[in-house]
Design a protein around this motif. Structure first.
Motif, PDB file in Angstrom:
ATOM      1  N   PHE A 114      -8.865  -0.736  -0.431  1.00 43.79           N
ATOM      2  CA  PHE A 114      -9.665   0.107  -1.307  1.00 43.79           C
ATOM      3  C   PHE A 114     -11.101   0.149  -0.794  1.00 43.79           C
ATOM      4  O   PHE A 114     -11.594  -0.807  -0.205  1.00 43.79           O
ATOM      5  N   LEU A 115     -11.757   1.273  -1.042  1.00 36.79           N
ATOM      6  CA  LEU A 115     -13.064   1.533  -0.447  1.00 36.79           C
ATOM      7  C   LEU A 115     -14.203   1.109  -1.356  1.00 36.79           C
ATOM      8  O   LEU A 115     -14.201   1.401  -2.558  1.00 36.79           O
ATOM      9  N   ASN A 116     -15.179   0.460  -0.756  1.00 35.08           N
ATOM     10  CA  ASN A 116     -16.413   0.137  -1.476  1.00 35.08           C
ATOM     11  C   ASN A 116     -17.457   1.184  -1.083  1.00 35.08           C
ATOM     12  O   ASN A 116     -18.352   0.934  -0.280  1.00 35.08           O
ATOM     13  N   VAL A 117     -17.289   2.381  -1.650  1.00 28.87           N
ATOM     14  CA  VAL A 117     -18.133   3.536  -1.286  1.00 28.87           C
ATOM     15  C   VAL A 117     -18.595   4.217  -2.572  1.00 28.87           C
ATOM     16  O   VAL A 117     -18.090   3.934  -3.665  1.00 28.87           O
ATOM     17  N   PRO A 118     -19.572   5.138  -2.472  1.00 28.73           N
ATOM     18  CA  PRO A 118     -20.029   5.852  -3.667  1.00 28.73           C
ATOM     19  C   PRO A 118     -18.882   6.567  -4.377  1.00 28.73           C
ATOM     20  O   PRO A 118     -17.988   7.132  -3.744  1.00 28.73           O
ATOM     21  N   THR A 119     -18.896   6.540  -5.703  1.00 25.10           N
ATOM     22  CA  THR A 119     -17.840   7.158  -6.498  1.00 25.10           C
ATOM     23  C   THR A 119     -18.176   8.622  -6.786  1.00 25.10           C
ATOM     24  O   THR A 119     -19.243   9.122  -6.407  1.00 25.10           O
ATOM     25  N   ASN A 134     -21.288   9.632  -8.513  1.00 26.71           N
ATOM     26  CA  ASN A 134     -21.899   8.344  -8.883  1.00 26.71           C
ATOM     27  C   ASN A 134     -21.787   8.043 -10.376  1.00 26.71           C
ATOM     28  O   ASN A 134     -22.643   7.368 -10.969  1.00 26.71           O
ATOM     29  N   LEU A 135     -20.675   8.501 -10.979  1.00 29.58           N
ATOM     30  CA  LEU A 135     -20.495   8.329 -12.425  1.00 29.58           C
ATOM     31  C   LEU A 135     -19.872   6.987 -12.794  1.00 29.58           C
ATOM     32  O   LEU A 135     -19.987   6.540 -13.938  1.00 29.58           O
ATOM     33  N   THR A 136     -19.183   6.354 -11.863  1.00 32.83           N
ATOM     34  CA  THR A 136     -18.532   5.073 -12.139  1.00 32.83           C
ATOM     35  C   THR A 136     -19.038   4.033 -11.140  1.00 32.83           C
ATOM     36  O   THR A 136     -19.485   4.379 -10.035  1.00 32.83           O
ATOM     37  N   PRO A 137     -18.954   2.758 -11.498  1.00 33.26           N
ATOM     38  CA  PRO A 137     -19.491   1.719 -10.609  1.00 33.26           C
ATOM     39  C   PRO A 137     -18.620   1.518  -9.375  1.00 33.26           C
ATOM     40  O   PRO A 137     -17.408   1.781  -9.388  1.00 33.26           O
ATOM     41  N   THR A 138     -19.224   1.060  -8.302  1.00 35.11           N
ATOM     42  CA  THR A 138     -18.501   0.744  -7.078  1.00 35.11           C
ATOM     43  C   THR A 138     -17.905  -0.658  -7.184  1.00 35.11           C
ATOM     44  O   THR A 138     -18.210  -1.421  -8.108  1.00 35.11           O
ATOM     45  N   GLN A 185     -10.195   4.617  -9.120  1.00 33.88           N
ATOM     46  CA  GLN A 185     -11.308   3.783  -8.680  1.00 33.88           C
ATOM     47  C   GLN A 185     -12.570   4.601  -8.417  1.00 33.88           C
ATOM     48  O   GLN A 185     -13.673   4.204  -8.798  1.00 33.88           O
ATOM     49  N   LEU A 186     -12.416   5.753  -7.763  1.00 34.41           N
ATOM     50  CA  LEU A 186     -13.587   6.575  -7.454  1.00 34.41           C
ATOM     51  C   LEU A 186     -13.877   7.612  -8.539  1.00 34.41           C
ATOM     52  O   LEU A 186     -14.915   8.278  -8.489  1.00 34.41           O
ATOM     53  N   GLY A 187     -12.974   7.775  -9.489  1.00 27.33           N
ATOM     54  CA  GLY A 187     -13.241   8.583 -10.675  1.00 27.33           C
ATOM     55  C   GLY A 187     -13.253  10.079 -10.483  1.00 27.33           C
ATOM     56  O   GLY A 187     -13.815  10.806 -11.315  1.00 27.33           O
ATOM     57  N   ALA A 188     -12.624  10.599  -9.423  1.00 24.14           N
ATOM     58  CA  ALA A 188     -12.614  12.047  -9.207  1.00 24.14           C
ATOM     59  C   ALA A 188     -11.661  12.728 -10.191  1.00 24.14           C
ATOM     60  O   ALA A 188     -10.654  12.147 -10.589  1.00 24.14           O
ATOM     61  N   GLN A 240     -14.130  13.632   2.518  1.00 23.62           N
ATOM     62  CA  GLN A 240     -15.073  12.559   2.811  1.00 23.62           C
ATOM     63  C   GLN A 240     -14.395  11.197   2.638  1.00 23.62           C
ATOM     64  O   GLN A 240     -14.606  10.275   3.443  1.00 23.62           O
ATOM     65  N   THR A 241     -13.537  11.072   1.616  1.00 25.80           N
ATOM     66  CA  THR A 241     -12.808   9.822   1.402  1.00 25.80           C
ATOM     67  C   THR A 241     -11.870   9.545   2.568  1.00 25.80           C
ATOM     68  O   THR A 241     -11.764   8.399   3.042  1.00 25.80           O
ATOM     69  N   ALA A 242     -11.179  10.578   3.042  1.00 24.82           N
ATOM     70  CA  ALA A 242     -10.299  10.409   4.196  1.00 24.82           C
ATOM     71  C   ALA A 242     -11.092   9.955   5.421  1.00 24.82           C
ATOM     72  O   ALA A 242     -10.642   9.088   6.182  1.00 24.82           O
TER      73      ALA A 242
END
Length: 436
Positions: free
Chosen positions: A205-210, A213-217, A273-276, A291-293
């Motif tokens: 799992f990625l530790n990147v901006p969600t 930026n609505l949900t925490p990383t 996790q990223l909230g999309a 961008q996630t890919a």
């Protein structure tokens, strides 16, 4: 009266038949004894447990598959409340007999090994070892996943000769895949005479901006669950706990061979996790997916540093890949895993034209199916094997079609020797029934 007698007698025989069928196609639950003393309890304090199926081939009696079930995680009242009164927090809801078809894997070579299915009831990625400490913040849950795993391994060593194992595949899906990454070195220490390998399916799992930026990383929420879970941390990892709980950061310190199954556009990653939003008419969403890919491709590049590790990487919008479905090179992940386990370098990746694959949503803007994406990527599928610098399949490195398990005919026709025994018993009883 004679007719009534025969009907009742035949019903008794039929009931016996059904009982025998159930006994040879189901795996009984074993609940851990002395669980409170060992800290091996689920979130609600009920004992952890497992389902054990003995090897169906005597020549494989020293070979094992230990499977960790998945099921997300929780660390706040909001994330934990939905797990109350379910198998995810309590063994009170475990089924007493697991259908043999639920064992992993249920076809192929590994289905003849000893197999253990470990249900997930600790909500902590099999990391927790807080040994009974509860918190109102998490509805008085306790988080003891690592202690449950430890107790199960000890039980199997004491009662089923796991300590004499020569080969062990440590397998897991999603949260269970993370459990594999976190615990595979530990398991190797418990079984020093065995070759222990890990098979994490959808565990990175990625530790990147969600999304917006609505949900925490991950790095923002990690301190919360670290304090609650008091997690087991790989001793070889030299940095802080948050760093060592990131799968790809931990990867260089994992000393056992791994076969990694992962999607670069994992749906749990994207939409949980990223909230999309799952709105496939949203052009901004497509950019976010791409961008996630790209993040994933860069993130997973470290896998090339370990030549003995294998992988099966796809660009399908899925979470937990179907190990029986042939997505790349008409070859299912299970066939590639079997080749990898036998010593063949097996690295399959489908980094197809992600843009064209993901810009074609399903009806009414719904998520594109994995099959659709696979079909669109068919001409650009290829293998990655940095040890030989090849970018296309070859007859020497690609598993033959005959070794690929079928997700339809094979899974229904082959359930190991247990099913064969079941059929022989059924036929015998049917013969007896016709003679009554």
């Amino acid at each position: 009266e004679t007719a009534t007698f025969h009907v009742k007698h035949e019903m008794k025989v039929l009931l016996a038949l059904l009982t025998i069928i159930a006994s040879v196609t189901a795996v009984p639950l074993t609940l851990l004894s002395n669980s409170v003393q060992r800290g091996a309890v689920c979130n609600d304090g009920t004992p952890g447990g497992y389902y054990y199926s003995a090897a169906s081939d005597a020549s494989n009696s020293d070979k094992w598959v230990l499977y960790l079930e998945g099921g997300a995680l929780c660390f706040t009242a909001d994330t934990c409340v939905g797990r109350i009164n379910t198998t995810l927090s309590s063994s009170n809801y475990f089924i007493s007999d697991l259908p043999a078809s639920h064992l992993v894997p249920n076809v192929g070579l590994f289905s003849t090994w000893n197999r253990v299915y470990i249900p997930y009831c600790s909500s902590d990625l099999f990391l927790g070892q807080n040994n009974g400490t509860t918190s109102a913040q998490t509805l008085n849950f306790t988080f003891n996943g690592h202690l449950i795993l430890q107790a199960i391994v000890n039980d199997l060593k004491a009662n089923q000769n796991l300590g004499n194992a020569t080969e062990v595949l440590f397998w897991g899906d999603s949260a269970g895949a993370l459990g594999v990454l976190y615990n595979v070195n530990w398991l190797g220490l418990q079984l020093p005479n065995a070759t222990v390998k890990g098979v994490p399916n959808s565990g990175f799992f990625l530790n990147v901006p969600t999304w917006l930026n609505l949900t925490p990383t991950i790095s923002q929420i990690a301190p919360i669950f670290i304090a609650l879970w008091q997690p087991y941390v790989e001793p070889k990892c030299p940095l802080n706990t948050t760093y060592c709980l990131d799968g790809i950061s931990l990867y260089p310190y994992i000393s056992h061979d791994l076969f990694i199954i992962q999607s670069l556009v994992d749906t749990y990653e994207l939409f949980v996790q990223l909230g999309a939003p799952q709105a496939f008419t949203n052009s901004t969403l497509f950019g976010f997916i791409l961008q996630t890919a790209a993040y994933y491709k860069n993130y997973l590049s470290v896998l090339q540093t370990k030549p003995r590790d294998g992988w099966y990487l796809v660009t399908c919008l899925t979470h937990v890949e179907d190990i029986y479905a042939p997505i790349i090179n008409q070859t299912a992940p299970l066939a590639v895993i079997q080749n990898w386990n036998s010593g063949t370098t097996s690295r399959y990746a489908d980094f197809c034209n992600v843009t064209s694959a993901l810009m074609v949503p399903g009806p009414n803007g719904t998520m594109p199916s994995c099959t659709t994406v696979a079909n669109q990527c068919a001409k650009t599928q290829y293998m990655i094997d940095p040890t030989t610098s090849t970018s296309s399949s070859s007859s020497s490195s690609t598993p033959s079609s005959t070794s690929t398990p079928s997700s339809t005919s094979t899974s229904t026709a082959t359930e190991g020797d247990a099913s064969a025994l079941g059929m022989s018993v059924i036929l015998t009883l049917l013969v007896i029934l016709t003679m009554i």
